[in-house]
Design a protein around this motif. Structure first.
Motif, PDB file in Angstrom:
ATOM      1  N   ALA A   1       0.851  -1.190   0.000  1.00 17.46           N
ATOM      2  CA  ALA A   1       0.000   0.000   0.000  1.00 17.46           C
ATOM      3  C   ALA A   1       0.886   1.238   0.000  1.00 17.46           C
ATOM      4  CB  ALA A   1      -0.914   0.011   1.221  1.00 17.46           C
ATOM      5  N   LEU A   2       0.409   2.288  -0.655  1.00 15.18           N
ATOM      6  CA  LEU A   2       1.069   3.587  -0.657  1.00 15.18           C
ATOM      7  C   LEU A   2       0.127   4.602  -0.021  1.00 15.18           C
ATOM      8  CD1 LEU A   2       2.602   3.582  -4.262  1.00 15.18           C
ATOM      9  CD2 LEU A   2       3.638   2.781  -2.118  1.00 15.18           C
ATOM     10  N   GLY A   3       0.694   5.627   0.589  1.00 14.09           N
ATOM     11  CA  GLY A   3      -0.122   6.575   1.344  1.00 14.09           C
ATOM     12  C   GLY A   3      -0.148   7.963   0.737  1.00 14.09           C
ATOM     13  N   LEU A   4      -1.264   8.657   0.940  1.00 12.57           N
ATOM     14  CA  LEU A   4      -1.422  10.053   0.519  1.00 12.57           C
ATOM     15  C   LEU A   4      -2.192  10.783   1.610  1.00 12.57           C
ATOM     16  CD1 LEU A   4      -1.257  12.360  -1.576  1.00 12.57           C
ATOM     17  CD2 LEU A   4      -3.373  11.460  -2.590  1.00 12.57           C
ATOM     18  N   VAL A   5      -1.567  11.806   2.178  1.00 11.41           N
ATOM     19  CA  VAL A   5      -2.209  12.643   3.181  1.00 11.41           C
ATOM     20  C   VAL A   5      -2.548  13.978   2.524  1.00 11.41           C
ATOM     21  CG1 VAL A   5      -1.959  13.779   5.419  1.00 11.41           C
ATOM     22  CG2 VAL A   5      -0.938  11.528   5.050  1.00 11.41           C
ATOM     23  N   ILE A   6      -3.830  14.325   2.511  1.00 13.13           N
ATOM     24  CA  ILE A   6      -4.291  15.557   1.872  1.00 13.13           C
ATOM     25  C   ILE A   6      -4.821  16.495   2.936  1.00 13.13           C
ATOM     26  CG2 ILE A   6      -5.892  16.580   0.213  1.00 13.13           C
ATOM     27  CD1 ILE A   6      -5.937  13.952  -1.279  1.00 13.13           C
ATOM     28  N   THR A   7      -4.302  17.713   2.938  1.00 16.97           N
ATOM     29  CA  THR A   7      -4.774  18.728   3.881  1.00 16.97           C
ATOM     30  C   THR A   7      -5.862  19.550   3.205  1.00 16.97           C
ATOM     31  OG1 THR A   7      -2.527  18.811   4.759  1.00 16.97           O
ATOM     32  CG2 THR A   7      -4.024  20.545   5.465  1.00 16.97           C
TER      33      THR A   7
ATOM     34  N   ALA B   1       0.190  13.801  12.649  1.00 18.16           N
ATOM     35  CA  ALA B   1      -0.336  12.546  13.175  1.00 18.16           C
ATOM     36  C   ALA B   1      -0.749  11.605  12.045  1.00 18.16           C
ATOM     37  CB  ALA B   1      -1.523  12.816  14.096  1.00 18.16           C
ATOM     38  N   GLY B   2      -1.237  12.171  10.933  1.00 20.10           N
ATOM     39  CA  GLY B   2      -1.611  11.354   9.790  1.00 20.10           C
ATOM     40  C   GLY B   2      -0.421  10.581   9.239  1.00 20.10           C
ATOM     41  N   TYR B   3       0.709  11.256   9.098  1.00 16.58           N
ATOM     42  CA  TYR B   3       1.911  10.566   8.605  1.00 16.58           C
ATOM     43  C   TYR B   3       2.408   9.539   9.629  1.00 16.58           C
ATOM     44  CZ  TYR B   3       2.206  13.816   4.716  1.00 16.58           C
ATOM     45  OH  TYR B   3       1.931  14.526   3.571  1.00 16.58           O
ATOM     46  N   ARG B   4       2.313   9.876  10.894  1.00 18.70           N
ATOM     47  CA  ARG B   4       2.758   8.925  11.922  1.00 18.70           C
ATOM     48  C   ARG B   4       1.867   7.681  11.926  1.00 18.70           C
ATOM     49  NH1 ARG B   4       6.824  10.678  14.936  1.00 18.70           N
ATOM     50  NH2 ARG B   4       7.253  12.928  15.028  1.00 18.70           N
ATOM     51  N   ARG B   5       0.575   7.859  11.685  1.00 17.73           N
ATOM     52  CA  ARG B   5      -0.325   6.695  11.616  1.00 17.73           C
ATOM     53  C   ARG B   5       0.044   5.784  10.454  1.00 17.73           C
ATOM     54  NH1 ARG B   5      -4.336  10.517  13.048  1.00 17.73           N
ATOM     55  NH2 ARG B   5      -4.874  10.853  10.852  1.00 17.73           N
ATOM     56  N   LEU B   6       0.405   6.399   9.323  1.00 14.79           N
ATOM     57  CA  LEU B   6       0.769   5.592   8.162  1.00 14.79           C
ATOM     58  C   LEU B   6       2.061   4.812   8.401  1.00 14.79           C
ATOM     59  CD1 LEU B   6      -0.064   7.970   5.168  1.00 14.79           C
ATOM     60  CD2 LEU B   6      -1.386   6.035   6.016  1.00 14.79           C
ATOM     61  N   ALA B   7       2.982   5.446   9.129  1.00 16.87           N
ATOM     62  CA  ALA B   7       4.259   4.775   9.392  1.00 16.87           C
ATOM     63  C   ALA B   7       4.126   3.703  10.465  1.00 16.87           C
ATOM     64  CB  ALA B   7       5.305   5.793   9.822  1.00 16.87           C
ATOM     65  N   GLN B   8       3.166   3.875  11.374  1.00 17.97           N
ATOM     66  CA  GLN B   8       3.014   2.948  12.498  1.00 17.97           C
ATOM     67  C   GLN B   8       2.705   1.540  12.000  1.00 17.97           C
ATOM     68  OE1 GLN B   8      -0.144   4.046  15.128  1.00 17.97           O
ATOM     69  NE2 GLN B   8       0.434   2.594  16.722  1.00 17.97           N
ATOM     70  N   ASP B   9       3.449   0.603  12.482  1.00 17.89           N
ATOM     71  CA  ASP B   9       3.246  -0.816  12.146  1.00 17.89           C
ATOM     72  C   ASP B   9       3.340  -1.091  10.647  1.00 17.89           C
ATOM     73  OD1 ASP B   9       2.800  -1.390  14.851  1.00 17.89           O
ATOM     74  OD2 ASP B   9       0.670  -0.909  14.669  1.00 17.89           O
ATOM     75  N   GLY B  10       4.033  -0.241   9.909  1.00 19.19           N
ATOM     76  CA  GLY B  10       4.250  -0.490   8.488  1.00 19.19           C
ATOM     77  C   GLY B  10       2.975  -0.531   7.676  1.00 19.19           C
TER      78      GLY B  10
ATOM     79  N   GLY C   1      11.378   7.247   8.597  1.00 18.09           N
ATOM     80  CA  GLY C   1      11.921   6.228   7.714  1.00 18.09           C
ATOM     81  C   GLY C   1      10.967   5.829   6.604  1.00 18.09           C
ATOM     82  N   LEU C   2      10.080   6.749   6.201  1.00 11.94           N
ATOM     83  CA  LEU C   2       9.104   6.461   5.154  1.00 11.94           C
ATOM     84  C   LEU C   2       9.652   6.880   3.791  1.00 11.94           C
ATOM     85  CD1 LEU C   2       5.499   7.455   6.338  1.00 11.94           C
ATOM     86  CD2 LEU C   2       6.253   5.238   5.462  1.00 11.94           C
ATOM     87  N   PRO C   3       9.776   5.961   2.842  1.00 10.75           N
ATOM     88  CA  PRO C   3      10.120   6.366   1.481  1.00 10.75           C
ATOM     89  C   PRO C   3       9.062   7.320   0.943  1.00 10.75           C
ATOM     90  CG  PRO C   3      10.301   3.988   1.742  1.00 10.75           C
ATOM     91  CD  PRO C   3       9.609   4.498   2.964  1.00 10.75           C
ATOM     92  N   ALA C   4       9.473   8.234   0.079  1.00  3.34           N
ATOM     93  CA  ALA C   4       8.522   9.226  -0.419  1.00  3.34           C
ATOM     94  C   ALA C   4       8.918   9.705  -1.798  1.00  3.34           C
ATOM     95  CB  ALA C   4       8.445  10.415   0.545  1.00  3.34           C
ATOM     96  N   VAL C   5       7.935  10.294  -2.467  1.00  2.57           N
ATOM     97  CA  VAL C   5       8.131  11.053  -3.696  1.00  2.57           C
ATOM     98  C   VAL C   5       7.439  12.390  -3.498  1.00  2.57           C
ATOM     99  CG1 VAL C   5       7.351  11.253  -6.097  1.00  2.57           C
ATOM    100  CG2 VAL C   5       8.421   9.152  -5.318  1.00  2.57           C
TER     101      VAL C   5
ATOM    102  N   VAL D   1       1.947   1.471   5.355  1.00  3.25           N
ATOM    103  CA  VAL D   1       2.222   1.749   3.945  1.00  3.25           C
ATOM    104  C   VAL D   1       3.708   1.576   3.688  1.00  3.25           C
ATOM    105  CG1 VAL D   1       0.284   3.383   3.714  1.00  3.25           C
ATOM    106  CG2 VAL D   1       2.557   4.235   4.329  1.00  3.25           C
ATOM    107  N   ASP D   2       4.041   1.369   2.439  1.00  3.60           N
ATOM    108  CA  ASP D   2       5.447   1.209   2.049  1.00  3.60           C
ATOM    109  C   ASP D   2       6.103   2.532   1.675  1.00  3.60           C
ATOM    110  OD1 ASP D   2       5.337  -1.640   2.288  1.00  3.60           O
ATOM    111  OD2 ASP D   2       4.250  -1.692   0.382  1.00  3.60           O
ATOM    112  N   GLY D   3       5.311   3.549   1.392  1.00  5.35           N
ATOM    113  CA  GLY D   3       5.828   4.859   1.017  1.00  5.35           C
ATOM    114  C   GLY D   3       4.677   5.827   0.864  1.00  5.35           C
ATOM    115  N   VAL D   4       5.005   7.106   0.707  1.00  9.28           N
ATOM    116  CA  VAL D   4       3.953   8.122   0.626  1.00  9.28           C
ATOM    117  C   VAL D   4       4.252   9.132  -0.491  1.00  9.28           C
ATOM    118  CG1 VAL D   4       3.292   7.990   3.056  1.00  9.28           C
ATOM    119  CG2 VAL D   4       5.084   9.577   2.359  1.00  9.28           C
ATOM    120  N   PHE D   5       3.172   9.735  -0.987  1.00 10.06           N
ATOM    121  CA  PHE D   5       3.256  10.871  -1.894  1.00 10.06           C
ATOM    122  C   PHE D   5       3.184  12.144  -1.053  1.00 10.06           C
ATOM    123  CE2 PHE D   5       0.945   7.441  -4.051  1.00 10.06           C
ATOM    124  CZ  PHE D   5       1.745   7.251  -5.167  1.00 10.06           C
ATOM    125  N   LEU D   6       4.103  13.060  -1.284  1.00 11.41           N
ATOM    126  CA  LEU D   6       4.120  14.313  -0.527  1.00 11.41           C
ATOM    127  C   LEU D   6       3.631  15.432  -1.441  1.00 11.41           C
ATOM    128  CD1 LEU D   6       4.804  15.433   2.248  1.00 11.41           C
ATOM    129  CD2 LEU D   6       7.100  15.941   1.418  1.00 11.41           C
TER     130      LEU D   6
END
Length: 345
Positions: free
Chosen positions: A65-71, A114-123, A147-151, A125-130
């Motif tokens: 899974a990959l993550g996207l946090v939108i404000t 907190a959104g990014y920390r939730r995604l990183a918690q317990d793995g 330690g989250l890979p990102a683009v 997602v494998d990475g996120v879009f910033l």
């Protein structure tokens, strides 16, 4: 009773091989003859077998899974001209890889962190879009800490260890101004986005630079928030000037279309009394009256490129390069025309 889902043992039986060989073949590991791999894949297809993402994640320590946090305000996200198409582009890539997109819509500040920390918690997602890069963006340091890979979507204005997928907004903004200058406009105003955003600043700076090249100053430069309500209020302020502009360039279509409505409400005809241009070429831009002159980006392609790039990072590719997408292009429609003083002469 529902039909039982086929298992890896069923695939092994159908192909006449061991379960270990099936695991090797379906996870792309070396050591099997290509004819054996082909036989196993054919057997899996015949049975309609698909790997469980939970089992895959346990075997290779990935979330798939990959993550996207939108404000953003969730109430207005559906009408945003960028993110729905961007997400569709991302999904077009993830669906072919058996991956999921984990989306969080949050408010800025502690909730966003907190959104990014939730995604990183317990793995999770494998990475996120910033996205929506800010000046001196603190999220880059946060992702490094987690330690989250990102683009990054566009290039930050500070140091970043992450590859960027970029679409240069400046040529499109410059082209809008040059189009209005050719029509004869000299009193041209701008309604920009939040100055904290790198892309909003880039569009505003390109607007002012294009006028400066022609020896002109902006009639006025309003700052707004990319929303329709913000576009209406900024337009009203501009139209209330002692000498209002004959053209307004907006930093997105949503504000431009709202500004078009505000101009009509003020008794003005677009484009006879006021020319209006936007940015994004959102789906509705062609169908408002008059059709909106705007700048066409390609958020779907942006999403595709970002997903491919982030997967390269997640897969451990060495030296993942930045990706430069074709710059946004001017689309001329009927919301821009010669200014009224030239029509009368």
């Amino acid at each position: 009773m529902s039909k039982q889902r086929p298992t890896i043992a069923d695939v092994a039986t159908r192909a006449g091989v061991s379960k270990g060989a099936v695991s090797f073949a379906l996870n792309g590991r070396p050591g099997l003859a290509q004819s054996t791999v082909d036989k196993i894949i054919a057997a899996a297809d015949e049975l309609g077998w698909r790997p469980s993402n939970r089992a895959r994640s346990l075997s290779v320590s990935k979330a798939f899974a990959l993550g996207l946090v939108i404000t953003r305000d969730p109430a207005v996200l559906s009408s945003d001209p960028f993110f729905p198409a961007f997400i569709a582009g991302v999904e077009s890539v993830l669906s072919t890889r058996g991956q999921a997109l984990v989306l969080q819509v949050v408010t800025a500040g502690e909730d966003e962190e907190a959104g990014y920390r939730r995604l990183a918690q317990d793995g999770r997602v494998d990475g996120v879009f910033l996205s929506d890069l800010r000046h001196d963006d603190p999220r880059i340091g946060l992702l490094v800490e987690l330690g989250l890979p990102a683009v990054t979507l566009n290039r930050p204005d500070g140091a970043s260890p992450f590859p960027a997928v970029t679409l240069d907004d400046r040529p499109g903004t410059t082209a809008v101004v040059e189009h209005l200058l050719r029509l004869g406009h000299t009193r041209i105003a701008h309604v920009g986005g939040p100055p904290a955003f790198v892309h909003a600043t880039a569009r505003s700076t390109a607007f002012a630079a294009a006028l400066a090249t022609a020896g002109l100053e902006p009639e006025a430069m309003e700052t707004s928030d990319f929303t329709a309500a913000g576009g209406i209020e900024a337009t009203r302020r501009l139209l209330a000037l002692a000498e209002p502009p004959t053209a307004i360039v907006y930093a997105n279509d949503r504000m431009a279309i709202a500004g078009l409505g505000a101009a009509h409400a003020a008794g003005l005809s677009v484009p006879d009394d006021l020319s209006i241009a936007g940015f994004d070429d959102s789906e509705i831009a062609e169908y408002v009256h008059p059709g909106l002159t705007t700048v066409r980006a390609d958020p779907f392609r942006f999403g595709e490129a970002a997903a491919h790039t982030l997967n390269q990072v997640v897969d451990g590719a060495a030296d993942v390069s930045d990706v430069e997408l074709p710059p946004a292009q001017l689309v001329v429609r009927r919301s821009t025309a010669v200014p009224p003083q030239l029509e009368e002469s």
